[in-house]
Design a protein around this motif. Structure first.
Motif, short mmCIF file in Angstrom:
data_model
loop_
_atom_site.label_atom_id
_atom_site.label_comp_id
_atom_site.label_asym_id
_atom_site.label_seq_id
_atom_site.Cartn_x
_atom_site.Cartn_y
_atom_site.Cartn_z
N ILE A 22 0.86 -1.19 0.00
CA ILE A 22 0.00 0.00 0.00
C ILE A 22 0.89 1.23 0.00
CG2 ILE A 22 -1.86 1.24 1.16
CD1 ILE A 22 -2.54 -1.37 2.62
N VAL A 23 0.66 2.15 -0.92
CA VAL A 23 1.42 3.40 -0.99
C VAL A 23 0.60 4.50 -0.33
CG1 VAL A 23 2.37 5.16 -2.53
CG2 VAL A 23 2.66 2.73 -3.08
N TYR A 24 1.24 5.26 0.56
CA TYR A 24 0.58 6.34 1.28
C TYR A 24 1.17 7.67 0.82
CZ TYR A 24 -1.19 2.65 4.30
OH TYR A 24 -1.82 1.53 4.77
N ASP A 25 0.34 8.49 0.20
CA ASP A 25 0.74 9.80 -0.32
C ASP A 25 0.23 10.88 0.62
OD1 ASP A 25 1.45 11.98 -1.81
OD2 ASP A 25 0.32 11.44 -3.59
N VAL A 26 1.16 11.63 1.22
CA VAL A 26 0.79 12.63 2.23
C VAL A 26 0.79 14.02 1.61
CG1 VAL A 26 1.39 13.65 4.47
CG2 VAL A 26 1.87 11.22 4.02
N ASP A 27 -0.32 14.74 1.81
CA ASP A 27 -0.44 16.12 1.36
C ASP A 27 -0.36 17.03 2.58
OD1 ASP A 27 -0.98 18.46 0.05
OD2 ASP A 27 -2.98 17.88 -0.66
N ARG A 28 0.63 17.90 2.60
CA ARG A 28 0.84 18.82 3.73
C ARG A 28 -0.08 20.03 3.55
NH1 ARG A 28 6.92 18.30 5.90
NH2 ARG A 28 7.51 16.32 4.94
N LEU A 29 -1.30 19.92 4.06
CA LEU A 29 -2.30 20.95 3.81
C LEU A 29 -2.01 22.25 4.54
CD1 LEU A 29 -5.64 18.91 3.96
CD2 LEU A 29 -4.36 19.63 1.94
N ARG A 30 -1.55 22.14 5.80
CA ARG A 30 -1.36 23.37 6.58
C ARG A 30 -0.39 23.14 7.71
NH1 ARG A 30 -3.75 26.08 11.15
NH2 ARG A 30 -3.73 28.34 10.87
N ASP A 31 0.49 24.14 7.93
CA ASP A 31 1.37 24.18 9.08
C ASP A 31 1.19 25.54 9.75
OD1 ASP A 31 3.09 21.65 9.00
OD2 ASP A 31 3.31 22.38 6.96
N GLY A 32 0.29 25.59 10.73
CA GLY A 32 0.01 26.84 11.41
C GLY A 32 0.80 26.98 12.70
N ARG A 33 0.53 28.04 13.43
CA ARG A 33 1.26 28.26 14.68
C ARG A 33 0.86 27.25 15.75
NH1 ARG A 33 0.45 34.53 16.00
NH2 ARG A 33 -1.66 33.95 15.33
N SER A 34 -0.41 26.81 15.72
CA SER A 34 -0.89 25.86 16.73
C SER A 34 -1.29 24.52 16.14
CB SER A 34 -2.10 26.45 17.48
OG SER A 34 -1.76 27.65 18.13
N PHE A 35 -1.82 24.53 14.91
CA PHE A 35 -2.37 23.32 14.32
C PHE A 35 -1.65 22.97 13.02
CE2 PHE A 35 -5.76 24.85 17.04
CZ PHE A 35 -6.30 23.68 17.57
N THR A 36 -1.54 21.67 12.79
CA THR A 36 -0.97 21.13 11.55
C THR A 36 -1.98 20.15 10.97
OG1 THR A 36 1.32 21.38 12.29
CG2 THR A 36 0.89 19.75 10.58
N THR A 37 -2.22 20.23 9.67
CA THR A 37 -3.22 19.38 9.02
C THR A 37 -2.58 18.61 7.87
OG1 THR A 37 -4.88 21.07 9.51
CG2 THR A 37 -5.51 19.31 7.98
N ARG A 38 -2.89 17.32 7.82
CA ARG A 38 -2.38 16.46 6.77
C ARG A 38 -3.54 15.66 6.15
NH1 ARG A 38 1.22 19.46 7.35
NH2 ARG A 38 3.39 19.01 7.93
N ARG A 39 -3.43 15.41 4.84
CA ARG A 39 -4.35 14.51 4.15
C ARG A 39 -3.53 13.36 3.56
NH1 ARG A 39 -7.58 17.55 0.12
NH2 ARG A 39 -5.64 17.56 -1.08
N VAL A 40 -4.00 12.15 3.73
CA VAL A 40 -3.28 10.97 3.25
C VAL A 40 -4.21 10.16 2.36
CG1 VAL A 40 -1.98 8.91 3.91
CG2 VAL A 40 -2.00 10.91 5.43
N VAL A 41 -3.68 9.74 1.22
CA VAL A 41 -4.41 8.84 0.32
C VAL A 41 -3.63 7.53 0.25
CG1 VAL A 41 -5.32 8.46 -2.00
CG2 VAL A 41 -5.29 10.77 -1.04
N ALA A 42 -4.32 6.42 0.54
CA ALA A 42 -3.72 5.09 0.43
C ALA A 42 -4.07 4.52 -0.93
CB ALA A 42 -4.23 4.18 1.54
N ILE A 43 -3.05 4.04 -1.65
CA ILE A 43 -3.24 3.63 -3.04
C ILE A 43 -2.76 2.19 -3.24
CG2 ILE A 43 -2.60 4.13 -5.44
CD1 ILE A 43 -2.00 7.03 -4.45
#
Length: 294
Positions: free
Chosen positions: A74-95
């Protein structure tokens, strides 16, 4: 640490093949698809490896799109959506085989002080007084021996103890759509597993376990035993978790689960996970396909 737990940690230790791209493998499946908890846990590992260690995960929201093939990586592709001062958001698609089988959005937060309250922990017996999962399963003569052994193998890394008989242990009569399970890893975690840094390791392992029993309360409401006895076909559709307070996956956690609704071939499970000293650690909601074979 048990060998089964070490094998699980090895399974979660993804290979990085490019920046933001990771590859995982699967273990032999009890059913002919990848266990959903494994995909969710591996996706969270992939996301966590792109986030500073001082920002623990506080939530995840995921969709299961296609059955995973346990014989293929399974390949996991990570999209670095946001790196804020308090919060960090990631989206991952498993292929797999060129197609997405799973998507996950995860949010991480730098620790800060704030308001503090929680729902009280429900009453539950001490886990030490309950039979182990292995003891329960080996006593079920109505389950095919091969299925039982594969079931035990799949859960060998986790000491999981039902407060009452699970759906496949006693079926045929409807019961309250509520179940409780105590769980912890089958062995202590050193914090040097190589998978991810603490505390994310404990969050990842709780994510893995969270998909094991959450839909059981749906079966209880209808007196169904589930896939183990062949009277229901089911699969996870989506999964959401909120991580409220620190916890350790190698210490007892109470998984208090219920189902408020089942309709249209789908059922909803919701749960709270408490530490043994009464701290509300995690909230979980999952919807799944629940069909009666014709």
């Amino acid at each position: 640490m048990s060998q089964a737990l070490q094998d699980l940690l090895d399974l979660l230790d993804l290979e990085q093949i490019e920046e933001n791209i990771f590859r995982g493998r699967s273990r032999s499946a009890v059913v002919p698809r990848v266990f959903g908890g494994q995909v969710a846990a591996q996706a969270l590992v992939a996301a966590g490896r792109t986030v500073p260690a001082d920002r623990p995960a506080h939530s995840l929201h995921a969709y299961f799109l296609r059955p995973g093939d346990p014989g293929a990586p399974i390949v996991y592709d990570v999209d670095r959506l946001r790196d804020g001062r308090s919060f960090t958001t990631r989206r991952v698609v498993a292929i797999q085989h060129g197609k997405p089988i799973f998507t996950l959005s995860a949010s991480f937060q730098k620790h800060e002080d704030g308001l503090d309250h929680q729902a009280p922990m429900p009453a539950a017996p001490d886990p030490a007084t309950l039979p182990t999962g292995e003891d329960r399963l080996r006593g079920y003569d109505h389950i095919d021996p091969e299925v039982r052994e594969r079931f035990l193998e799949a859960r060998a890394a986790v000491d999981l103890r039902h407060v009452d008989e699970p759906p496949f242990g006693r079926f045929g009569e409807p019961r309250e759509p509520h179940s409780q399970v105590w769980f912890r890893t089958n062995g202590k975690l050193s914090g040097e597993s190589g998978v991810v840094d603490e505390p994310l390791l404990h969050v990842v392992l709780a994510t893995y376990v969270s998909d094991m029993t959450l839909l059981d309360s749906i079966l209880l409401a209808h007196g169904r035993g589930g896939w183990a006895v062949g009277d229901v076909v089911g699969a996870s559709l989506d999964h959401a978790m909120w991580f409220h307070r620190p916890f350790r996956a190698d210490e007892w956690l109470l998984y208090d689960q219920e189902s408020p609704s089942a309709y249209g071939g789908r059922g909803l499970g919701q749960a709270r996970i408490y530490t043994q000293d009464g701290q509300l650690a995690i909230s979980v909601i999952q919807e799944g396909v629940v069909r009666v074979p014709r």
